[in-house]
Motif scaffolding. Structure first.
Motif, PDB file in Angstrom:
ATOM      1  N   VAL A  66     -10.380   5.866  -1.101  1.00  0.00           N
ATOM      2  CA  VAL A  66     -10.096   5.404  -2.460  1.00  0.00           C
ATOM      3  C   VAL A  66      -9.400   4.042  -2.429  1.00  0.00           C
ATOM      4  O   VAL A  66      -9.299   3.358  -3.449  1.00  0.00           O
ATOM      5  CB  VAL A  66      -9.231   6.415  -3.248  1.00  0.00           C
ATOM      6  CG1 VAL A  66      -9.894   7.786  -3.271  1.00  0.00           C
ATOM      7  CG2 VAL A  66      -7.816   6.519  -2.682  1.00  0.00           C
ATOM      8  N   MET A  67      -8.937   3.649  -1.252  1.00  0.00           N
ATOM      9  CA  MET A  67      -8.262   2.360  -1.074  1.00  0.00           C
ATOM     10  C   MET A  67      -9.227   1.266  -0.629  1.00  0.00           C
ATOM     11  O   MET A  67      -9.019   0.096  -0.899  1.00  0.00           O
ATOM     12  CB  MET A  67      -7.144   2.518  -0.028  1.00  0.00           C
ATOM     13  CG  MET A  67      -6.203   1.342   0.079  1.00  0.00           C
ATOM     14  SD  MET A  67      -5.073   1.270  -1.317  1.00  0.00           S
ATOM     15  CE  MET A  67      -4.047  -0.143  -0.838  1.00  0.00           C
ATOM     16  N   GLY A  68     -10.289   1.647   0.050  1.00  0.00           N
ATOM     17  CA  GLY A  68     -11.226   0.649   0.551  1.00  0.00           C
ATOM     18  C   GLY A  68     -11.765   1.077   1.907  1.00  0.00           C
ATOM     19  O   GLY A  68     -11.823   2.266   2.210  1.00  0.00           O
ATOM     20  N   PRO A  69     -12.173   0.087   2.727  1.00  0.00           N
ATOM     21  CA  PRO A  69     -11.998  -1.354   2.573  1.00  0.00           C
ATOM     22  C   PRO A  69     -12.952  -1.985   1.559  1.00  0.00           C
ATOM     23  O   PRO A  69     -13.960  -1.381   1.196  1.00  0.00           O
ATOM     24  CB  PRO A  69     -12.307  -1.893   3.982  1.00  0.00           C
ATOM     25  CG  PRO A  69     -13.199  -0.867   4.585  1.00  0.00           C
ATOM     26  CD  PRO A  69     -12.783   0.448   4.022  1.00  0.00           C
ATOM     27  N   ASN A  70     -12.585  -3.193   1.107  1.00  0.00           N
ATOM     28  CA  ASN A  70     -13.414  -3.877   0.131  1.00  0.00           C
ATOM     29  C   ASN A  70     -14.633  -4.514   0.802  1.00  0.00           C
ATOM     30  O   ASN A  70     -14.753  -4.543   2.026  1.00  0.00           O
ATOM     31  CB  ASN A  70     -12.607  -4.908  -0.670  1.00  0.00           C
ATOM     32  CG  ASN A  70     -11.995  -5.997   0.210  1.00  0.00           C
ATOM     33  OD1 ASN A  70     -12.475  -6.282   1.302  1.00  0.00           O
ATOM     34  ND2 ASN A  70     -10.921  -6.602  -0.269  1.00  0.00           N
ATOM     35  N   SER A  71     -15.535  -5.015  -0.025  1.00  0.00           N
ATOM     36  CA  SER A  71     -16.796  -5.544   0.502  1.00  0.00           C
ATOM     37  C   SER A  71     -16.602  -6.791   1.360  1.00  0.00           C
ATOM     38  O   SER A  71     -17.476  -7.139   2.158  1.00  0.00           O
ATOM     39  CB  SER A  71     -17.753  -5.858  -0.649  1.00  0.00           C
ATOM     40  OG  SER A  71     -17.161  -6.781  -1.548  1.00  0.00           O
ATOM     41  N   LYS A  72     -15.440  -7.461   1.219  1.00  0.00           N
ATOM     42  CA  LYS A  72     -15.157  -8.635   2.050  1.00  0.00           C
ATOM     43  C   LYS A  72     -14.659  -8.254   3.435  1.00  0.00           C
ATOM     44  O   LYS A  72     -14.554  -9.107   4.317  1.00  0.00           O
ATOM     45  CB  LYS A  72     -14.100  -9.509   1.369  1.00  0.00           C
ATOM     46  CG  LYS A  72     -14.495 -10.029  -0.011  1.00  0.00           C
ATOM     47  CD  LYS A  72     -13.330 -10.780  -0.643  1.00  0.00           C
ATOM     48  CE  LYS A  72     -13.633 -11.188  -2.079  1.00  0.00           C
ATOM     49  NZ  LYS A  72     -12.457 -11.834  -2.721  1.00  0.00           N
ATOM     50  N   GLY A  73     -14.324  -6.997   3.619  1.00  0.00           N
ATOM     51  CA  GLY A  73     -13.796  -6.564   4.907  1.00  0.00           C
ATOM     52  C   GLY A  73     -12.404  -7.081   5.178  1.00  0.00           C
ATOM     53  O   GLY A  73     -12.041  -7.333   6.334  1.00  0.00           O
ATOM     54  N   GLU A  74     -11.594  -7.204   4.117  1.00  0.00           N
ATOM     55  CA  GLU A  74     -10.225  -7.686   4.297  1.00  0.00           C
ATOM     56  C   GLU A  74      -9.377  -6.586   4.924  1.00  0.00           C
ATOM     57  O   GLU A  74      -9.357  -5.459   4.431  1.00  0.00           O
ATOM     58  CB  GLU A  74      -9.632  -8.118   2.953  1.00  0.00           C
ATOM     59  CG  GLU A  74     -10.337  -9.330   2.372  1.00  0.00           C
ATOM     60  CD  GLU A  74      -9.835  -9.713   0.984  1.00  0.00           C
ATOM     61  OE1 GLU A  74      -9.858 -10.913   0.674  1.00  0.00           O
ATOM     62  OE2 GLU A  74      -9.448  -8.813   0.223  1.00  0.00           O
ATOM     63  N   PRO A  75      -8.673  -6.884   6.002  1.00  0.00           N
ATOM     64  CA  PRO A  75      -7.981  -5.835   6.755  1.00  0.00           C
ATOM     65  C   PRO A  75      -6.646  -5.420   6.138  1.00  0.00           C
ATOM     66  O   PRO A  75      -6.030  -6.181   5.384  1.00  0.00           O
ATOM     67  CB  PRO A  75      -7.752  -6.488   8.119  1.00  0.00           C
ATOM     68  CG  PRO A  75      -7.618  -7.950   7.797  1.00  0.00           C
ATOM     69  CD  PRO A  75      -8.570  -8.193   6.659  1.00  0.00           C
ATOM     70  N   GLY A 121      -0.513  -0.280   6.465  1.00  0.00           N
ATOM     71  CA  GLY A 121      -0.242  -0.365   5.035  1.00  0.00           C
ATOM     72  C   GLY A 121       0.636   0.777   4.557  1.00  0.00           C
ATOM     73  O   GLY A 121       0.873   1.756   5.265  1.00  0.00           O
ATOM     74  N   SER A 122       1.107   0.658   3.317  1.00  0.00           N
ATOM     75  CA  SER A 122       1.953   1.692   2.714  1.00  0.00           C
ATOM     76  C   SER A 122       1.489   1.928   1.283  1.00  0.00           C
ATOM     77  O   SER A 122       0.557   1.285   0.785  1.00  0.00           O
ATOM     78  CB  SER A 122       3.417   1.253   2.716  1.00  0.00           C
ATOM     79  OG  SER A 122       3.632   0.240   1.737  1.00  0.00           O
ATOM     80  N   GLU A 123       2.152   2.863   0.612  1.00  0.00           N
ATOM     81  CA  GLU A 123       1.828   3.165  -0.776  1.00  0.00           C
ATOM     82  C   GLU A 123       2.077   1.970  -1.692  1.00  0.00           C
ATOM     83  O   GLU A 123       1.551   1.917  -2.811  1.00  0.00           O
ATOM     84  CB  GLU A 123       2.646   4.372  -1.242  1.00  0.00           C
ATOM     85  CG  GLU A 123       2.202   5.709  -0.668  1.00  0.00           C
ATOM     86  CD  GLU A 123       2.584   5.930   0.800  1.00  0.00           C
ATOM     87  OE1 GLU A 123       2.251   6.988   1.347  1.00  0.00           O
ATOM     88  OE2 GLU A 123       3.237   5.046   1.403  1.00  0.00           O
ATOM     89  N   ASP A 124       2.861   1.005  -1.248  1.00  0.00           N
ATOM     90  CA  ASP A 124       3.149  -0.188  -2.047  1.00  0.00           C
ATOM     91  C   ASP A 124       2.197  -1.349  -1.757  1.00  0.00           C
ATOM     92  O   ASP A 124       2.295  -2.407  -2.391  1.00  0.00           O
ATOM     93  CB  ASP A 124       4.594  -0.655  -1.796  1.00  0.00           C
ATOM     94  CG  ASP A 124       5.616   0.393  -2.219  1.00  0.00           C
ATOM     95  OD1 ASP A 124       5.386   1.057  -3.250  1.00  0.00           O
ATOM     96  OD2 ASP A 124       6.632   0.561  -1.513  1.00  0.00           O
ATOM     97  N   THR A 125       1.289  -1.173  -0.805  1.00  0.00           N
ATOM     98  CA  THR A 125       0.357  -2.245  -0.441  1.00  0.00           C
ATOM     99  C   THR A 125      -0.568  -2.572  -1.612  1.00  0.00           C
ATOM    100  O   THR A 125      -1.183  -1.672  -2.200  1.00  0.00           O
ATOM    101  CB  THR A 125      -0.481  -1.849   0.781  1.00  0.00           C
ATOM    102  OG1 THR A 125       0.388  -1.625   1.896  1.00  0.00           O
ATOM    103  CG2 THR A 125      -1.485  -2.936   1.133  1.00  0.00           C
ATOM    104  N   VAL A 126      -0.661  -3.843  -1.945  1.00  0.00           N
ATOM    105  CA  VAL A 126      -1.569  -4.303  -3.000  1.00  0.00           C
ATOM    106  C   VAL A 126      -2.855  -4.780  -2.335  1.00  0.00           C
ATOM    107  O   VAL A 126      -2.827  -5.580  -1.401  1.00  0.00           O
ATOM    108  CB  VAL A 126      -0.926  -5.450  -3.815  1.00  0.00           C
ATOM    109  CG1 VAL A 126      -1.907  -5.965  -4.862  1.00  0.00           C
ATOM    110  CG2 VAL A 126       0.369  -4.979  -4.470  1.00  0.00           C
ATOM    111  N   TYR A 127      -3.982  -4.289  -2.827  1.00  0.00           N
ATOM    112  CA  TYR A 127      -5.256  -4.582  -2.179  1.00  0.00           C
ATOM    113  C   TYR A 127      -6.339  -4.679  -3.243  1.00  0.00           C
ATOM    114  O   TYR A 127      -6.500  -3.789  -4.082  1.00  0.00           O
ATOM    115  CB  TYR A 127      -5.582  -3.474  -1.185  1.00  0.00           C
ATOM    116  CG  TYR A 127      -6.773  -3.724  -0.292  1.00  0.00           C
ATOM    117  CD1 TYR A 127      -6.734  -4.700   0.689  1.00  0.00           C
ATOM    118  CD2 TYR A 127      -7.931  -2.954  -0.420  1.00  0.00           C
ATOM    119  CE1 TYR A 127      -7.822  -4.916   1.539  1.00  0.00           C
ATOM    120  CE2 TYR A 127      -9.019  -3.155   0.419  1.00  0.00           C
ATOM    121  CZ  TYR A 127      -8.953  -4.143   1.397  1.00  0.00           C
ATOM    122  OH  TYR A 127     -10.028  -4.347   2.239  1.00  0.00           O
ATOM    123  N   ASP A 128      -7.067  -5.758  -3.229  1.00  0.00           N
ATOM    124  CA  ASP A 128      -8.123  -5.996  -4.208  1.00  0.00           C
ATOM    125  C   ASP A 128      -9.404  -5.328  -3.735  1.00  0.00           C
ATOM    126  O   ASP A 128      -9.993  -5.746  -2.742  1.00  0.00           O
ATOM    127  CB  ASP A 128      -8.340  -7.504  -4.385  1.00  0.00           C
ATOM    128  CG  ASP A 128      -9.439  -7.808  -5.389  1.00  0.00           C
ATOM    129  OD1 ASP A 128      -9.702  -6.952  -6.243  1.00  0.00           O
ATOM    130  OD2 ASP A 128     -10.034  -8.910  -5.303  1.00  0.00           O
TER     131      ASP A 128
END
Length: 374
Positions: A130-139, A143-150
């Motif tokens: 549910v967090m990813g990774p995104n289609s850009k493959g940004e690593p 990480g933690s529950e506070d990590t912001v990720y697009d």
């Protein structure tokens, strides 16, 4: 906080994680009743639990999670629901209406059943996806529950699990029929391995057919942190104990927690090799194609399957999003779960690996014979 005397429901109780949790509950808690809910429970499941059953009543509830009356019957008189049932689909091989109906609608109906039947605690088994990774493959590294990720999710599985998790957390503090309040939380395990893991078995079968050489589908630097099934079960038990504790209930209600352990950070392919090298398996040195060409190959496969869709539904064995997931560093810490839930991994990496290898070794002769018989 003990769950002694409680009645709990475990959805997906016949599955990989569900069976492990039921056994843990029987071994550690003197519960009044555990209700095993699934669309079908093999008779052998109950038989394997006889040695630790004790005085706890084990009940089987077979039915469709999209049936609201069945869910109300299952939840009646229960105090805790562990919601693990879902359709897991990483190839988008399941029709969207089917996966949405089970993963999202089923969760919503189960929450409504809990409210109607005065169930006070609800633990949802979510996923790292549910967090990813995104289609850009940004690593993400540790990480933690506070990590912001697009991230805009691509898999129907990921999207439906994310929506089900959101609905679960939004239901926290809903008023029950008797005036009480529902408390909910969600656990996001990493890739779960251990005895009974069908994905490991699938990789082993592929290796057998490739003359005992495992396919490399991820580059070595794409580090992830898988989690052992026994530790995930422990995390669920700790979440239930915490939700029952009046001093912790309000603090953790409505929150999600990443669940990992001390399994070394390694790529998915190298993890498979770590599990199967003692059984005589080697692994390819490099990807079948350079990564960029691999993406082009997957794109062509996806286009061809899309063109054929009006006539026949063909699901490619690999797609770009799955290739991204396999080749993106993506790891998370369990420190928040340790702090709030009191979760501490019970099994070391050495123990987890030993148990998993022993299980794979027990399956290997049968799988070789099955493949020879084809």
């Amino acid at each position: 906080m003990s769950l002694r005397g409680d009645v709990c429901v475990v959805t997906g109780a016949g599955g990989f994680l569900g069976k492990r949790l039921v056994r843990l509950l029987l071994e550690e808690e003197k519960m009044a009743e555990i209700r095993l809910m699934d669309k079908h429970i093999e008779p052998t499941v109950l038989h394997t639990l006889e040695d630790c059953k004790g005085d706890t009543n084990l009940s089987v509830f077979e039915g469709d999670i999209r049936d609201s009356e069945f869910l109300r019957k299952t939840c009646r008189g229960a105090s805790i629901v562990f919601h693990m049932a879902s359709i897991i689909d990483i190839n988008d091989s399941v029709e969207y209406t089917e996966i949405y109906g089970v993963n999202v609608k089923g969760t919503q109906l189960l929450l409504e059943a809990c409210i109607h039947e005065n169930v006070v605690s609800f633990i949802y088994t979510s996923t790292i996806e549910v967090m990813g990774p995104n289609s850009k493959g940004e690593p993400i590294v540790n990480g933690s529950e506070d990590t912001v990720y697009d991230c805009t999710l691509k898999f129907n599985y990921s999207k439906t699990k994310q929506e089900a998790e959101q609905r679960t957390l939004q239901a926290n503090s809903e008023v029950l029929q008797n005036g009480g309040r529902l408390a909910t939380c969600a656990l996001r395990p990493m890739y779960i391995y251990g005895e009974g893991c069908r994905f490991l078995l699938g990789h082993m079968n592929d290796g057998i057919q490739n003359k005992d050489v495992l396919f490399r589908m991820s580059v070595p630097e794409a580090l992830v942190n898988p989690v052992y099934v026994g530790n995930v079960a422990v995390a669920h038990l700790q979440a239930a104990r915490s939700l029952k504790d009046p001093q912790k209930r309000n603090a953790i209600g409505g929150k999600f927690y990443f669940i990992s352990d001390d399994t070394p950070h390694v790529s998915y392919s190298d993890f498979n090799h770590a599990m199967m090298s003692p059984l005589g398996f080697n692994i390819q040195d490099r990807l079948l194609l350079p990564l960029r060409l691999f993406y082009v190959f997957c794109f062509i496969l996806e286009v061809l399957c899309m063109m054929l869709r009006p006539f026949v539904r063909i699901v490619p064995p690999l797609n770009r999003q799955l290739l991204t997931m396999l080749n993106t560093p993506f790891s998370f810490s369990y420190q928040m779960a340790k702090r709030d839930l009191g979760y501490v991994p019970r099994y070391t990496w050495e123990e987890a690996r030993k148990h998993t290898i022993e299980w794979l070794a027990s399956q290997l002769p049968k799988e070789r014979e099955r493949i020879r018989a084809k």
